[in-house]
Design an enzyme around this catalytic site. Sequence first.
Site, PDB file in Angstrom:
ATOM      1  N   ARG A  11       0.817  -1.212   0.000  1.00  8.58           N
ATOM      2  CA  ARG A  11       0.000   0.000   0.000  1.00  8.58           C
ATOM      3  C   ARG A  11       0.858   1.273   0.000  1.00  8.58           C
ATOM      4  O   ARG A  11       0.631   2.186  -0.784  1.00  8.58           O
ATOM      5  CB  ARG A  11      -0.934   0.010   1.220  1.00  8.58           C
ATOM      6  CG  ARG A  11      -1.949  -1.126   1.275  1.00  8.58           C
ATOM      7  CD  ARG A  11      -2.783  -1.228   0.017  1.00  8.58           C
ATOM      8  NE  ARG A  11      -3.528   0.002  -0.246  1.00  8.58           N
ATOM      9  CZ  ARG A  11      -4.040   0.303  -1.451  1.00  8.58           C
ATOM     10  NH1 ARG A  11      -3.841  -0.501  -2.489  1.00  8.58           N
ATOM     11  NH2 ARG A  11      -4.732   1.416  -1.608  1.00  8.58           N
ATOM     12  N   SER A 153       4.573   6.665  11.896  1.00  6.61           N
ATOM     13  CA  SER A 153       3.385   5.976  11.386  1.00  6.61           C
ATOM     14  C   SER A 153       2.391   7.008  10.874  1.00  6.61           C
ATOM     15  O   SER A 153       2.514   8.207  11.146  1.00  6.61           O
ATOM     16  CB  SER A 153       2.732   5.147  12.497  1.00  6.61           C
ATOM     17  OG  SER A 153       2.208   6.001  13.502  1.00  6.61           O
ATOM     18  N   CYS A 154       1.381   6.540  10.161  1.00  9.17           N
ATOM     19  CA  CYS A 154       0.342   7.461   9.683  1.00  9.17           C
ATOM     20  C   CYS A 154      -0.368   8.123  10.860  1.00  9.17           C
ATOM     21  O   CYS A 154      -0.711   9.310  10.801  1.00  9.17           O
ATOM     22  CB  CYS A 154      -0.648   6.718   8.794  1.00  9.17           C
ATOM     23  SG  CYS A 154      -1.476   5.313   9.588  1.00  9.17           S
ATOM     24  N   ARG A 199      -8.126 -10.563  15.623  1.00  6.25           N
ATOM     25  CA  ARG A 199      -7.914 -10.461  14.179  1.00  6.25           C
ATOM     26  C   ARG A 199      -8.184 -11.780  13.450  1.00  6.25           C
ATOM     27  O   ARG A 199      -7.919 -11.885  12.254  1.00  6.25           O
ATOM     28  CB  ARG A 199      -6.509  -9.935  13.884  1.00  6.25           C
ATOM     29  CG  ARG A 199      -6.479  -8.416  13.906  1.00  6.25           C
ATOM     30  CD  ARG A 199      -5.131  -7.856  13.551  1.00  6.25           C
ATOM     31  NE  ARG A 199      -4.293  -7.712  14.739  1.00  6.25           N
ATOM     32  CZ  ARG A 199      -3.131  -7.082  14.756  1.00  6.25           C
ATOM     33  NH1 ARG A 199      -2.653  -6.559  13.646  1.00  6.25           N
ATOM     34  NH2 ARG A 199      -2.436  -6.983  15.865  1.00  6.25           N
ATOM     35  N   THR A 212      -1.892  -0.866  19.932  1.00  2.47           N
ATOM     36  CA  THR A 212      -1.229   0.280  19.312  1.00  2.47           C
ATOM     37  C   THR A 212      -0.114   0.779  20.222  1.00  2.47           C
ATOM     38  O   THR A 212      -0.239   0.747  21.448  1.00  2.47           O
ATOM     39  CB  THR A 212      -2.215   1.430  19.033  1.00  2.47           C
ATOM     40  OG1 THR A 212      -1.492   2.543  18.491  1.00  2.47           O
ATOM     41  CG2 THR A 212      -2.939   1.894  20.290  1.00  2.47           C
ATOM     42  N   LYS A 213       0.967   1.219  19.610  1.00  4.20           N
ATOM     43  CA  LYS A 213       2.078   1.824  20.339  1.00  4.20           C
ATOM     44  C   LYS A 213       2.146   3.327  20.065  1.00  4.20           C
ATOM     45  O   LYS A 213       3.199   3.947  20.190  1.00  4.20           O
ATOM     46  CB  LYS A 213       3.390   1.143  19.946  1.00  4.20           C
ATOM     47  CG  LYS A 213       3.438  -0.332  20.331  1.00  4.20           C
ATOM     48  CD  LYS A 213       4.755  -0.975  19.922  1.00  4.20           C
ATOM     49  CE  LYS A 213       4.760  -2.456  20.307  1.00  4.20           C
ATOM     50  NZ  LYS A 213       6.019  -3.115  19.873  1.00  4.20           N
ATOM     51  N   ARG A 235     -10.166  -1.088  14.577  1.00  8.05           N
ATOM     52  CA  ARG A 235     -10.261  -1.142  13.114  1.00  8.05           C
ATOM     53  C   ARG A 235     -11.738  -1.203  12.739  1.00  8.05           C
ATOM     54  O   ARG A 235     -12.516  -1.928  13.362  1.00  8.05           O
ATOM     55  CB  ARG A 235      -9.537  -2.369  12.576  1.00  8.05           C
ATOM     56  CG  ARG A 235      -8.064  -2.449  12.960  1.00  8.05           C
ATOM     57  CD  ARG A 235      -7.158  -1.818  11.929  1.00  8.05           C
ATOM     58  NE  ARG A 235      -5.755  -1.927  12.330  1.00  8.05           N
ATOM     59  CZ  ARG A 235      -4.985  -2.968  12.062  1.00  8.05           C
ATOM     60  NH1 ARG A 235      -5.480  -3.998  11.382  1.00  8.05           N
ATOM     61  NH2 ARG A 235      -3.727  -2.979  12.452  1.00  8.05           N
ATOM     62  N   ASN A 317      -4.880   7.630   5.727  1.00  9.27           N
ATOM     63  CA  ASN A 317      -3.745   6.932   6.319  1.00  9.27           C
ATOM     64  C   ASN A 317      -2.769   6.379   5.287  1.00  9.27           C
ATOM     65  O   ASN A 317      -1.629   6.052   5.623  1.00  9.27           O
ATOM     66  CB  ASN A 317      -4.220   5.811   7.238  1.00  9.27           C
ATOM     67  CG  ASN A 317      -5.325   4.972   6.644  1.00  9.27           C
ATOM     68  OD1 ASN A 317      -6.496   5.370   6.700  1.00  9.27           O
ATOM     69  ND2 ASN A 317      -4.982   3.820   6.075  1.00  9.27           N
TER      70      ASN A 317
END
EC number: 1.2.1.72
Length: 342
Positions: A11, A153-154, A199, A212-213, A235, A317
């Site tokens: 992506r 990150s985005c 997931r 998430t970090k 998500r 993103n």
Amino acid sequence: MIRVAINGFGRVGRNVLRALYETGQNKQIQIVAINELAEPEGVAHLLKYDTAHGRFRFPVVLDNQQLVVAGDHITLLQQENIRDLPWAQLDIDVVLECTGVNNERVHGEQHIAQGAKKVLFSQPCGPDVDATIIMGINEESLKASDSIVSAGSCTTNCIVPVIQVLDEAFSVSSGTITTIHSSMHDQQVIDAYHPDLRRTRAASQSIIPVDTKLARGIERVLPKFAGKFEAIAVRVPTINVSAMDLSVTLDAKVTIDDVNQALKTVKNGRLNGILDFTEEPLVSVDFNHDAHSCIVDGTQTRVSHKQLVKLLVWCDNEWGFSNRMIDIVLVMNTLSLGNTGK
């Protein structure tokens, strides 16, 4: 001309190439090679046709082991091991490490050992990389000697500029963030096995909490906030564009107008092209293909007891982050030409 190789044409990798041509920056940055394990036919097809961003408006053809984009020949490689990549032979200035799996300094060192001059990761890395750069925040700290760099990150690129503006205007004490992120490739189309049990579930049927970090990423770029932010992430069943629900406690007392005005002011100033502000009644799809790192939705700003502020911040993103990768490459090149590192 800056000679660039892309390692991993997913992506981010594809959107970086698209953005270069759509913005005309392919006249400054030349994609010399792409290393992608997928078959060349698939590489060409997914560059030409994209569900989120539409058809690529530049001609794309395959010529033996080369991808030809608008007449520019790009060498296609299919190497699993970084140690087999011919960066010295191709005279690569910068490798864009976009595999999503190589995120350690050692991977950057392997690219440099193969002849690349610099490496830019498309994801967060450990503290041992030379720099983590968020455009609009700390690109001036980058040195010519920094050869292994992360673009964060985005989500870090989306939220850090907003936090910085609020802190400069009103002094931020602490905060919490909920990332509302579009589905990603590490999720399942239908229920299937995954180490993260959440997931294992079909991406199109649920809102799915994930780890998430982000809070640690904020600390790396804005160390004054160490221990002062926490974040969670979910998500959602969309394919692109994400939102950040930001709550901060301020030292100053403010109104909604105070907050919105502070954010409006910077969008045409030092954060032009990075932060945008809207008061239109928009939804996520309206921000698809938006190159800003963050777009603050002023209609959703809330203030409680004059010091607790809640904001809704949008970002594409994929597209916004890919454009920031290009920005950082240009900064790295300017520094190399000026040789201002110490």
